[in-house]
Design a protein around this motif. Sequence first.
Motif, short mmCIF file in Angstrom:
data_model
loop_
_atom_site.label_atom_id
_atom_site.label_comp_id
_atom_site.label_asym_id
_atom_site.label_seq_id
_atom_site.Cartn_x
_atom_site.Cartn_y
_atom_site.Cartn_z
N LEU A 423 4.29 -5.19 -6.44
CA LEU A 423 3.89 -5.02 -5.05
C LEU A 423 2.59 -4.25 -5.05
CD1 LEU A 423 4.55 -5.36 -2.02
CD2 LEU A 423 5.70 -3.13 -2.14
N ALA A 425 -1.23 -3.14 -2.80
CA ALA A 425 -1.94 -2.96 -1.53
C ALA A 425 -3.41 -3.21 -1.77
CB ALA A 425 -1.70 -1.56 -0.97
N ARG A 437 0.19 -6.06 2.43
CA ARG A 437 0.90 -5.95 1.17
C ARG A 437 0.86 -7.32 0.46
NH1 ARG A 437 0.02 -1.68 2.34
NH2 ARG A 437 1.41 0.14 2.55
#
Length: 643
Positions: A423, A425, A437
């Motif tokens: 994950l 950003a 995201r």
Amino acid sequence: MVSNPVHGLPFLPGSSFRDPTKTAFHRSQTLGYRNGYAVVRRPTVGIGGDRLPVNQLSQAELDELANKAPVLTYGQPKQAPPAEFIPAHVAFDKKVLKFDAYFQEDVPMSTEEHYRIRQVNIYYYLEDDSMSVMEPVVENSGILQGKLIKRQRLAKNDQGNHYHWKDLNRGINITIYGRTFRLVDCDRFTQVFLESQGIELNPPEKMALDPYTELRKQPLRKYVTPSDFDQLKQFLTFDKQVLRFYAIWDDTDSMFGECRNYIIHYYLMDDTVEIREVHERNDGRDPFPLLMNRQRMPKVLVENAKNFPQCVLEISDQEVLEWYTAKDFIVGKPITILGRTFFIYDCDPFTRQYYKEKFGISDLPRIDVSKKEPPPVKQELPPYNGYGLVEDSAQNCFVLIPKAPKKDVMKMLMDDNKVLRYLAALDSPIPEDKDRRFVFSYFLASDMISIFEPPVRNSGIIGGKYLGRTKVVKPSSSVENPIYYGPTDFFIGAVIEVFGHRFIILDTDDYVLKYMESNAAQYSPEALLSIQNRVQKREAPAPELENKQTKEDLGEQELEALIDTIQKQLKHHPCKDNIREAFQIYDKEASGYVDKEMFFKICDSLHLPVDDSLIKELIRVCSHGEDKINYSNFVRAFSNGPG
């Protein structure tokens, strides 16, 4: 044992005497075995070794056996077979008698000789009593020589008798077809054979010589020519003496020209020049042996002879001031012949010796004319145009028909279906991009990366596939030697630059944590420390705070957008109407939460794609603490409307 050697005395005690020399008193053996069968034998000696009078032949029987002839019992013996007959053509095969002979031939019409002596060899073949006469061939004799009389039986007289080997001897004359031959000698085999047959050979004679042949062997009279230069003298002196030069003709300055090798022959007997071509295998040229035929070559022409039709008429001494001679051909200097400039780089040993004796030039070294190959041109790839991978684009420069780059098959087999998900950003100064995201998927089998952005409702940004599966080059590498991102570059807090966009890794899935722990040697201490910090945060006992933090990170809008996207992808799932009922069966308290272990078992029984990146993201958002999952929000993604 007691014996009674004195005859006439009774065999009573005191009347018999013991023989002390006898020590063996056993009985003779009468039973034996031969070839496995028992055979009975009659004893010939008794106890003590005394011969028994019984079982012995009498004197009359012994005399009868001595006088008995085997003919009466076995008949007459067979006669021995006679000796094998060997015919003459087998016994005397390839056995030939050879005699050296000569005959005298009259020469009536000649002032130099009146008769001629011709030497011959007479062969006698023992296998069939035939004879042949052969005359050795003499070079330049002018006489038909060779086989004078072919092999046949030769008549000795008019009565029809033929010559036999008994009629031949040394020192005799034989007449064959009216011509008298004198036998003077024979070879060693003939001598041994005749002596073995009882023939006494005459002493050998000396072979007669031909007077005219002996006269020709005398040295010829030499004539001295008074003139300074004589062509006949040059011809006789330098006959078969040729100077050989090795030259090249460099025509590379012209279009399609090349450097070719030639051999120049200079004939000393008449000062003529010949140029021969040097052919190599598979050179693609017709096999013409000569470039220029043998001829005299003019060096300097008279002024009026420049327009002389050389292609039609021969050049004579009137049109030429100077001809090419041997001194014009020097190793290391060029020479122009018929408009072509040849460079002489070597000669043969005879030519070197001739120049040393004639002109005093002893130093004629070979000149290396081989052209050094230019250094190989470095193959440079054209600049990368940005389409496809660098390896794929480089294949168009290596071969005419490009092929796909070779892949690591073992790596593909070992890491097939292994995907690391992160994950991330977006690191951007734009405020609208701070809440975006992205899900990074790293495929271990091919080292490719794909990026997916979960769509957020009412955000003004279209989510979905952000980057297709491809290899991403590090910004610090060059275009010629690209360095791609590897699994060791991805860890929590790492900055990944993808085609000018910077991403910060925020979190990973459980499989990434297991993979990093199993391959800890490949990662840096900072990456392992980030894993430890992440594990500690997960183990911290604050599920409400963590759930609250998760809700603050994603937000209600992000959850709604994620559910909406999953509903579009799983619109036709066969079990979507029974999902809520399956979770409610195990939720006895109707709290809306189930254990994580039970949650995955229910998903597995309903064949839900929990390995999908969107489903994993939804499970992470719906997690409540470490062991609880809010299935109410999860079920909303598999229903037509809100639950």
